[in-house]
Design an enzyme around this catalytic site. Structure first.
Site, PDB file in Angstrom:
ATOM      1  N   SER A 196     -10.198  56.944 -57.078  1.00 16.69           N
ATOM      2  CA  SER A 196      -9.745  58.240 -56.588  1.00 16.69           C
ATOM      3  C   SER A 196      -9.008  58.968 -57.718  1.00 16.69           C
ATOM      4  O   SER A 196      -9.593  59.186 -58.772  1.00 16.69           O
ATOM      5  CB  SER A 196      -8.883  58.058 -55.340  1.00 16.69           C
ATOM      6  OG  SER A 196      -8.663  59.283 -54.691  1.00 16.69           O
ATOM      7  N   ASP A 233     -18.828  59.148 -49.418  1.00 14.81           N
ATOM      8  CA  ASP A 233     -17.535  59.707 -49.790  1.00 14.81           C
ATOM      9  C   ASP A 233     -17.659  61.220 -49.903  1.00 14.81           C
ATOM     10  O   ASP A 233     -18.292  61.722 -50.823  1.00 14.81           O
ATOM     11  CB  ASP A 233     -17.061  59.112 -51.123  1.00 14.81           C
ATOM     12  CG  ASP A 233     -15.687  59.599 -51.532  1.00 14.81           C
ATOM     13  OD1 ASP A 233     -15.089  60.403 -50.785  1.00 14.81           O
ATOM     14  OD2 ASP A 233     -15.215  59.178 -52.599  1.00 14.81           O
ATOM     15  N   HIS A 259     -14.873  56.631 -49.176  1.00  8.70           N
ATOM     16  CA  HIS A 259     -13.951  56.631 -50.310  1.00  8.70           C
ATOM     17  C   HIS A 259     -13.434  55.224 -50.607  1.00  8.70           C
ATOM     18  O   HIS A 259     -12.882  54.981 -51.672  1.00  8.70           O
ATOM     19  CB  HIS A 259     -12.793  57.574 -49.992  1.00  8.70           C
ATOM     20  CG  HIS A 259     -12.037  58.072 -51.191  1.00  8.70           C
ATOM     21  ND1 HIS A 259     -12.641  58.724 -52.247  1.00  8.70           N
ATOM     22  CD2 HIS A 259     -10.720  58.008 -51.514  1.00  8.70           C
ATOM     23  CE1 HIS A 259     -11.728  59.048 -53.153  1.00  8.70           C
ATOM     24  NE2 HIS A 259     -10.560  58.619 -52.741  1.00  8.70           N
TER      25      HIS A 259
END
Length: 678
Positions: free
Chosen positions: A541, A621, A653
């Site tokens: 991320s 995601d 994600h």
């Protein structure tokens, strides 16, 4: 900045249980496969008389590629837990009836998620609901009704036949999707026209009532938890609602009070930021919630507010407390609120008087406390506690913080053969002379006379942290057991060191935080046993963004791993779903504030790429879409930089499927080994 010790006198008995056994040469390696054998405890609930705790326990069958959860019951005094359910379908969310005789829960045993009930004196579970749209969450409304959260079509509301018909018609005759407004997809799901509503259902029979009708999500979508609560007497609900108009670019959610019998919703909050986490006091006088003051900033400090239901007066109790207030619970006499908050890498237990006053530390840690509950007699707090060496277990202790006792020992037997080393809290000087905290986790057989490769892990967020807690996604013990000294810095943007430290990353993603990570790497390379010539870095991320940024700024690392990372801030804006995030972080849309997007954009430094990089992404995601990693991999290979692309079609994600998780660890460790080990 102070560094937390890995032990305290108060926690010695529990630390011995949750901590690591003494290292032995015969200790087996702690691999991802071994980690999947651990049981995952969650959602503990205290019985109305305070004598028992119900909880869900998940177990994984790697061979079958399945995960299943069943319900257990344990005496608060300790002893052997009693298994309540044993079904191949998932049972979760245990909730005691007000009289304590019945345990209701969610189960998928009939295909969809519905509410079931089990009499604790014996008998078979019976189904209480059969909604076409399923049940996402529920609470008791007294003894005779349930409050249900379900995603319904707004024009159907609580009309189950109408919802069933619309679901049956979906995708016919064409599966094409068409949208006129944002937010057309969210997290990992495309919008199908439904909204989250609270329904009231009488258990004696009769139709459900939609308590939060309309075209908005009420409760609002919240990745971090639930945004609704029920009064102790079941007469009223508090619900967070977010206006669907502009929901893609604003964070504002307001709290509304709703009569349990149905009726007009009444707003009680007015913050331009997010209002969340309703909790009613046992005496019914107060309602506590969390609020953020800055519009559009999901990393803003969570403050604790108490609302007097009779007078309508609101008071903020934690203005002087420079930490993020996590979910809270009232004391039995309704005079005190207990809560957890991140603080210097741990999550201690705090308290504050409802009438106002200073915040006090009840239990300082180490470890991460959560899931707080209070016994009806007001003497005992219950919580879950996790550390870097042990997943969550249930504990109890006095409201004065004394007498900490471990109630469950779900994973003690499974972990005792591994020589997991407790994390060491260290600090170093980062950008602008500020102190930065980090965790160091060493291999089980660590010998300072030998040399080990260094693995630097960068956390996501960026408003997040590496805590003294357990994770299955980036488990430091698995990497340490693979032969790495693991270094986990908490650079600018991290939570738990005050809001100014968190805010220091705003509009500065590749600046001071990058310097903090680099200076942290310098520091880690001086640690005993670390090979200065063999360092690697990895992150997901925002951590993945940092790896992409590192790739264009330095070639000091032997290998990099980027997972769901942001490669191009401009194209990311056009394909992500929650636009408030980039608009806050970079000053607005890219066409009006291009400098914010171009200042630290990894895309613009691809000519400097030299480091072998493993690029990983989940195809579902929608927060950081797949194309970000495809572009990163293309830039690497087009310049003949060694790289590998790993895509999980069924992950969002995060990597959540057991077999995918094992594959993920295998790929990451193999890549690191290839470039850092002789």
């Amino acid at each position: 900045m102070r560094s937390l010790p890995t032990r305290s006198l108060l926690l010695l008995p529990l630390a011995a249980a949750l901590g690591a056994p003494a290292a032995t040469l015969a200790a087996p390696p702690f691999t991802a496969t071994e980690m999947m054998r651990l049981k995952r405890l969650g959602d503990p609930q205290l019985s109305p008389d305070g004598s028992q705790l119900a909880y869900a326990l998940s177990e994984i069958d790697l061979g079958a590629g399945t995960r299943n959860a069943d319900l257990w019951l344990v005496s608060l005094a300790g002893g052997e837990p009693r298994r309540l359910t044993s079904n191949p379908a998932a049972d979760s969310r245990p909730r005691f009836s007000p009289d304590g005789r019945t345990l209701a829960f969610l189960s998928t045993r009939d295909g969809s998620s519905q509410v079931w009930a089990l009499e604790l004196q014996g008998g078979e579970a019976r189904r209480l609901t059969s909604l076409a749209t399923g049940v996402d969450a529920f609470e008791w409304l007294g003894r005779e009704r349930l409050a249900l959260v379900s995603e319904v079509f707004p024009d159907c509301g609580a009309d189950d036949a109408c919802n069933a018909k619309k679901l049956a018609e979906a995708g016919k005759p064409s599966a094409a999707r068409a949208y006129d407004e944002l937010l057309y997809r969210h997290w990992d799901t495309w919008d199908d026209g439904r909204r989250s509503h609270v329904l009231s259902l009488p258990l004696a029979g009769g139709g459900a009532v939609d308590l939060t009708p309309g075209g908005d999500d009420a409760p609002a979508y919240n990745l971090g938890g639930e945004d609704w609560g029920v009064a102790a007497d079941g007469s009223e609900l508090c619900v967070a609602k977010k206006d669907a108009r502009g929901e893609a670019w604003h964070t504002n959610a307001e709290l509304y009070l709703v009569p349990a019998a149905g009726g007009a919703m009444r707003r009680i909050s007015d913050s331009p930021g997010y209002d969340s986490g309703c909790r009613y006091s046992p005496d019914g006088r107060y309602l506590a919630f969390r609020t953020q003051l800055r519009a559009g900033y999901e990393g803003d400090r969570w403050r604790l507010v108490v609302y007097d239901r009779a007078s309508g007066v609101k008071r903020t109790l934690t203005d002087a407390f420079d930490r993020q207030v996590d979910p809270m619970v009232f004391s039995a006499d309704s005079k005190t609120i207990f809560f957890t908050a991140e603080d210097h890498g741990s999550s201690p237990v705090f308290s504050v008087p409802v009438a106002g006053g200073p915040v006090a530390t009840v239990l300082p840690g180490p470890g991460t406390f959560s899931d707080l509950g209070v016994s009806p007699d007001g003497r005992t707090l219950v919580a879950s506690l996790a550390t870097l060496t042990h997943p969550a277990e249930l504990v109890r202790f006095g409201v004065d913080g004394r007498g900490l006792v471990q109630v469950t020992r779900v994973n003690d037997e499974l972990l005792k053969s591994f020589a997991l080393r407790a994390g060491e809290s260290v600090s170093y000087t980062g950008a602008a002379g500020k102190s930065v905290q980090a965790w160091v986790v060493r291999p089980p057989d660590f010998d300072a006379a030998k040399k080990y490769p260094l693995l630097v892990l960068v956390h996501g967020g960026p408003q997040g942290s590496w805590p003294d807690g357990w994770t299955y996604r980036w488990n430091a013990q698995v990497f340490a057991s693979a032969g790495y000294v693991v270094f986990m810095p908490n650079p600018r943007g991290s939570t738990g060191w005050g809001q100014e430290f968190t805010d220091d990353i705003n509009h500065d993603w590749g600046g001071r935080a990058f310097e903090d990570v680099m200076k942290g790497t310098d520091f880690a390379l001086t640690l005993p046993g670390v090979d200065k010539t063999r360092a690697a870095a990895a992150g997901a991320s925002y951590g993945g963004y940092m790896i992409d940024w590192i790739a264009g700024q330095t070639d000091r690392f032997k290998a990099l791993v980027t997972h769901d990372g942001v490669f191009d801030l401009v194209s990311m804006y056009g394909s992500t779903e929650e636009l408030w995030f980039p608009e806050w972080e970079f000053g607005g849309p890219y066409w009006s504030h291009p400098e914010g997007y171009l200042r630290y954009n990894p895309r613009d430094f691809v000519k400097n790429f030299k480091t072998p990089t493993l690029v990983i992404h989940g195809e579902k995601d929608y927060r950081v879409p797949l194309e970000q990693s495809l572009a990163m991999f293309t830039a690497l290979r087009r310049q003949d930089v060694p790289a590998r692309l790993l895509v999980f079609p069924d992950e969002n994600h995060w990597v959540l499927q057991p077999q995918n998780s094992v594959r993920w660890y295998a790929e990451v460790i193999a890549w690191l080994d290839r470039w850092t080990k002789p």
